[in-house]
Write an enzyme that holds these catalytic residues in place. Structure first.
Site, PDB file in Angstrom:
ATOM      1  N   LYS A 171      11.822  45.826  57.692  1.00 54.52           N
ATOM      2  CA  LYS A 171      11.862  46.913  56.712  1.00 54.52           C
ATOM      3  C   LYS A 171      10.833  46.635  55.641  1.00 54.52           C
ATOM      4  CE  LYS A 171      14.650  48.793  52.924  1.00 54.52           C
ATOM      5  NZ  LYS A 171      15.913  48.708  52.156  1.00 54.52           N
ATOM      6  N   GLU A 216      20.603  51.667  39.994  1.00 54.95           N
ATOM      7  CA  GLU A 216      20.871  50.417  40.707  1.00 54.95           C
ATOM      8  C   GLU A 216      20.986  49.216  39.784  1.00 54.95           C
ATOM      9  OE1 GLU A 216      19.582  48.165  44.819  1.00 54.95           O
ATOM     10  OE2 GLU A 216      18.568  49.991  44.181  1.00 54.95           O
TER      11      GLU A 216
END
Length: 410
Positions: A171, A216
């Protein structure tokens, strides 16, 4: 920062309760606001009593060491005793070890805070409270393509997918940028106020020109407990209740997004496990609803075992797979290859630290850097995995730009 020659000043800090405070933004600098607020709780800073700057691969550990010395030499009288009272510094750190951007810790001359129904003021070296500043001009900025256009980003995503198929990387998180310029009379408090109102469940922050609203939590520490929130995987909200429910369900069952999320969660758990035990998280992520997006989210909680400060922890945790990729070093190399710009402090830690090392740090997402000359550079990114589709990733970045684009257009 040259640590061998660093000599911490002896700050005198006093925090006292107050009956109420005006809206936090009223007294901060209109051109360089200093705030960290979420859900009506947080702090606003005025002026600079101390500024620590650091760069390079050791920027966070250097800051942690310097902060311990600052705290040890400070005289603190704190009658409030809540998270954020007493001696604190606001901080913002560059994403990449190779960034030319300077990372900072700033101790304000005055802090106004509000948390758990308690309001307080902190003064450093007896600083006087300034008068409220009249509201200045609206920003009204139109941001346009920067160094990486939408078409260029789609090409970068395609190259990333190809690299994932042929290299040892699972990723990678790629970002693109938008740019503009604000006039000298623009009041950046209006940008922050718009973000506060529109995204109350996010951290609204403004530190040294970096301004945004992040959903976040990188890490939060308080009295030995450590918490974090991992976000990875996202989808647009529906246009009505039925389509919104379908969008959330599709995200929660999407193999691509679940894979992306698992990489991010795993990287955080591995890093946090070196500092804490009793770490718990749910077996499956939940869907977190924001005004314009659904996110896959996982909350993590544990108990610190090694006495790490929040600055020590951000040095250990950053960068997570949520903002870099996995494996980390391979992903960072691919980011440097495919992104034609320095991210600066985008996707780096932003937050605050107290004298005891406890603090709260978000990941600087949905944000823009405002330079002294008025240049504005906004960033948005997406996690790329093997089955990512370039056009869909471009669309995701458009959604993620919306908070900052809207706030600067007011």
């Amino acid at each position: 920062m040259d640590l061998p020659s660093f000599r911490a000043p002896s700050l005198s800090v006093r925090s006292t309760r107050i009956d109420h405070i005006s809206p936090l933004l009223d007294v901060v600098d209109r051109r360089d606001p200093l705030i960290f607020v979420r859900g009506g709780a947080g702090m606003a800073g005025i002026g600079e009593a101390l500024r620590l700057e650091c760069t390079g691969p050791t920027r966070m550990t250097d800051a942690a060491d310097a902060w311990r010395e600052v705290a040890a030499r400070a005289t603190v009288d704190d009658e409030v005793g809540v998270a954020g009272s007493g001696l604190i510094a606001f901080g913002s750190f560059a994403f990449d070890d190779e960034s030319t951007d300077t990372s900072v810790l700033i101790v304000p001359r005055i802090v106004l805070g509000r948390r758990d129904g308690v309001a307080w003021i902190t003064r450093v070296d007896g600083a006087a409270t300034p008068a409220a500043m009249p509201v200045g001009a609206s920003v009204r900025l139109r941001l346009t393509d920067g160094d990486l256009s939408a078409a260029g980003y789609a090409d970068a995503v395609a190259r990333a997918v190809e690299a994932i198929e042929h290299r040892d990387v699972s990723k990678v998180v790629l970002a693109r940028d938008l740019v503009g310029r604000i006039p000298a009379e623009a009041d950046l408090r209006l940008v922050a106020a718009t973000l506060l109102t529109a995204y109350p469940d996010c951290y609204t922050f403004a530190v040294d020109g970096l301004i945004g609203a992040s959903p976040e939590t990188l890490v939060r520490t308080e009295r030995g407990e450590v918490t974090a929130r991992v976000l990875a995987g996202s989808a647009a909200r529906g246009v009505d209740a039925a389509s919104d429910e379908r969008a959330a369900h599709a995200l929660a069952t999407s193999p691509k997004d679940l894979d992306e999320h698992s990489y991010a969660l795993r990287s955080l758990l591995l890093s946090l496990g070196r500092h804490a035990d009793g770490i718990v998280t749910a077996e499956q992520p939940f869907t977190l609803k924001l005004p314009n997006l659904w996110h896959l989210a996982s909350d993590v909680r544990g108990r610190l075992t090694d006495g790490s400060s929040s600055l020590d922890l951000i040095a250990s945790l950053h960068p997570t797979a949520a903002v870099a990729g996995t494996p980390t070093q391979e992903a960072l190399a691919l980011i440097r290859e495919l992104e034609p710009f320095d991210r600066g402090r985008y996707a780096g830690p932003v937050g605050w630290v107290g004298a005891d090392g406890d603090g709260e740090w978000a990941i600087a997402l949905r944000c823009a850097q405002v330079s002294p000359d008025g240049t504005v550079r906004a960033f948005a990114g997406a996690g790329i995995v093997a089955d990512s589709v370039p056009d869909r990733e471009v669309a995701e970045t458009r959604m993620k730009f919306q908070p900052v684009v809207g706030a600067f257009a007011q």
